[in-house]
Design an enzyme around this catalytic site. Structure first.
Site, mmCIF file in Angstrom:
data_model
loop_
_atom_site.group_PDB
_atom_site.id
_atom_site.type_symbol
_atom_site.label_atom_id
_atom_site.label_comp_id
_atom_site.label_asym_id
_atom_site.label_seq_id
_atom_site.Cartn_x
_atom_site.Cartn_y
_atom_site.Cartn_z
ATOM 1 N N LYS A 58 -11.583 77.948 64.454
ATOM 2 C CA LYS A 58 -12.877 77.414 64.014
ATOM 3 C C LYS A 58 -13.627 76.772 65.172
ATOM 4 O O LYS A 58 -14.832 76.989 65.342
ATOM 5 C CB LYS A 58 -12.662 76.411 62.869
ATOM 6 C CG LYS A 58 -12.146 77.083 61.593
ATOM 7 C CD LYS A 58 -11.642 76.107 60.544
ATOM 8 C CE LYS A 58 -10.899 76.858 59.446
ATOM 9 N NZ LYS A 58 -10.378 75.973 58.389
ATOM 10 N N GLN A 98 -8.716 69.846 57.561
ATOM 11 C CA GLN A 98 -7.862 71.033 57.453
ATOM 12 C C GLN A 98 -6.751 70.791 56.435
ATOM 13 O O GLN A 98 -6.035 69.793 56.505
ATOM 14 C CB GLN A 98 -7.271 71.368 58.839
ATOM 15 C CG GLN A 98 -6.434 72.634 58.869
ATOM 16 C CD GLN A 98 -7.230 73.897 58.598
ATOM 17 O OE1 GLN A 98 -8.358 74.054 59.054
ATOM 18 N NE2 GLN A 98 -6.667 74.806 57.825
ATOM 19 N N ASP A 150 -16.891 72.736 53.646
ATOM 20 C CA ASP A 150 -15.857 73.532 52.969
ATOM 21 C C ASP A 150 -16.174 73.684 51.476
ATOM 22 O O ASP A 150 -15.559 74.511 50.794
ATOM 23 C CB ASP A 150 -14.468 72.886 53.124
ATOM 24 C CG ASP A 150 -13.631 73.557 54.211
ATOM 25 O OD1 ASP A 150 -13.954 74.703 54.591
ATOM 26 O OD2 ASP A 150 -12.648 72.936 54.663
#
Ligand code: BQF
Length: 295
Positions: free
Chosen positions: A52, A96, A119
């Site tokens: 990412k 994460q 997200d």
């Protein structure tokens, strides 16, 4: 059989985003800034988060990687999230997953500023998605929708079977594909660990989204001719012939299913790269919304 080439489409999307970044620079605007928080040093998580950050660098975004030790407490992580929420230089950030056991994942996701939740995991944003309101779509489902749309896979009135009901993939996929939208209007069935007569259900599917987390679970005998197959699985399987000691296996037995499929995503190079591209897309959206909020 045609491959749904996520690597290729993700590169196209990244080029489109890069063009927007170039325009922002020409206008002397600040470019999007993504932060990622990684707790601990799980091998797969490190790989994902590094991918990412690297993608941000490639397309001209600013990025910040915050690495916290495995033993980080919930309070310490909440403190870091508060910092990112209030830091006006950060447009969007991710935590994460998975998180270590001492940290309540739901509590963490609920602490993220919904305007920075690229997200799309905050309950408010999940609710907005379910109600067809503008929000950040979770990156993997968003990537699958984009892949179906760009390959012009017909979904209207089709029987879609989603294998798996996770909050990150299965559940949002079932919601999105049943909605009135691009790559939507499908008749969706969700199957999970308590479902019966699985093969009878998958046999009727025009489209299968395999997100069950069991490597090579879907086999050729479970699908009909010309099925469209989206493989979301990525299990690391030990393989001595590989230099890193493992290969990536999907939830689909590619060998047998590809013989019957009209379209199928490969693993690697299918859904995975799309996930990264749509995270970048969400970060661009976060930047644009951040600007218009101030005006
Ligand atoms: C590819 C993920 C499970 C749990 C947490 C490219 C990725 C993967 C594969 C990637 C994933 C999976 C990510 C490929 C991000 C997708 O070429 O096939 C990219 O980086 N992903 C994650 O951040 O967390 C996960 C899967």
């Amino acid at each position: 059989m045609e491959l749904l080439d996520g690597k290729k489409i993700s590169n196209q999307i990244k080029e489109e985003i890069t063009a927007e970044v170039v325009k922002m620079k020409e206008r002397k605007e600040k470019v999007p800034h993504l932060a990622a928080v990684l707790v601990g040093s799980d091998g797969a998580s490190m790989t994902y988060v590094n991918a990412k950050v690297k993608a941000c660098e490639k397309i001209g975004f600013n990025s910040t990687l915050i690495e916290l030790p495995e033993y980080t407490s919930e309070e310490e992580l909440l403190e870091k999230i508060n910092e990112l929420n209030t830091n006006d230089d950060i447009d969007g950030f991710i935590v994460q997953l998975p998180l270590p056991d001492q940290i309540d994942e739901q509590k963490i996701l609920m602490a993220i500023d919904t305007d920075k939740d690229v997200d799309g995991f905050h309950p408010t944003n999940v609710g907005k998605m379910a109600l067809d309101l503008p929000t950040f779509l979770p990156a993997t489902p968003y990537g699958i929708m984009e892949l179906l749309e760009r390959y012009q896979v017909e979904t209207s009135g089709k029987n879609v079977v989603v294998l798996g009901r996770s909050h990150i993939v299965g559940r949002p996929m079932s919601i999105l594909m049943s909605q009135k939208r691009k790559a939507g209007d499908a008749t969706v069935t969700v199957v999970h660990s308590r479902s019966k007569d699985l093969k009878e259900i998958t046999k009727r599917a025009d489209i299968v989204v395999a997100a069950i987390g069991i490597s090579e679970f879907l086999t050729g005998d479970m699908v009909k001719e010309d099925v469209v197959v989206i493989d979301v699985g990525i299990t690391r399987v030990p393989d001595q012939t590989k230099k890193n000691g493992y290969r990536l296996a999907g939830d689909v037995d590619f060998e047998s299913v590809s013989k019957k499929a009209s379209f199928i995503t490969p693993v690697p190079g299918g859904v995975g790269p799309m996930t990264i591209a749509m995270l970048l897309k969400n970060t661009l959206l976060a930047r644009e919304r951040h600007i218009s909020k101030k005006k």
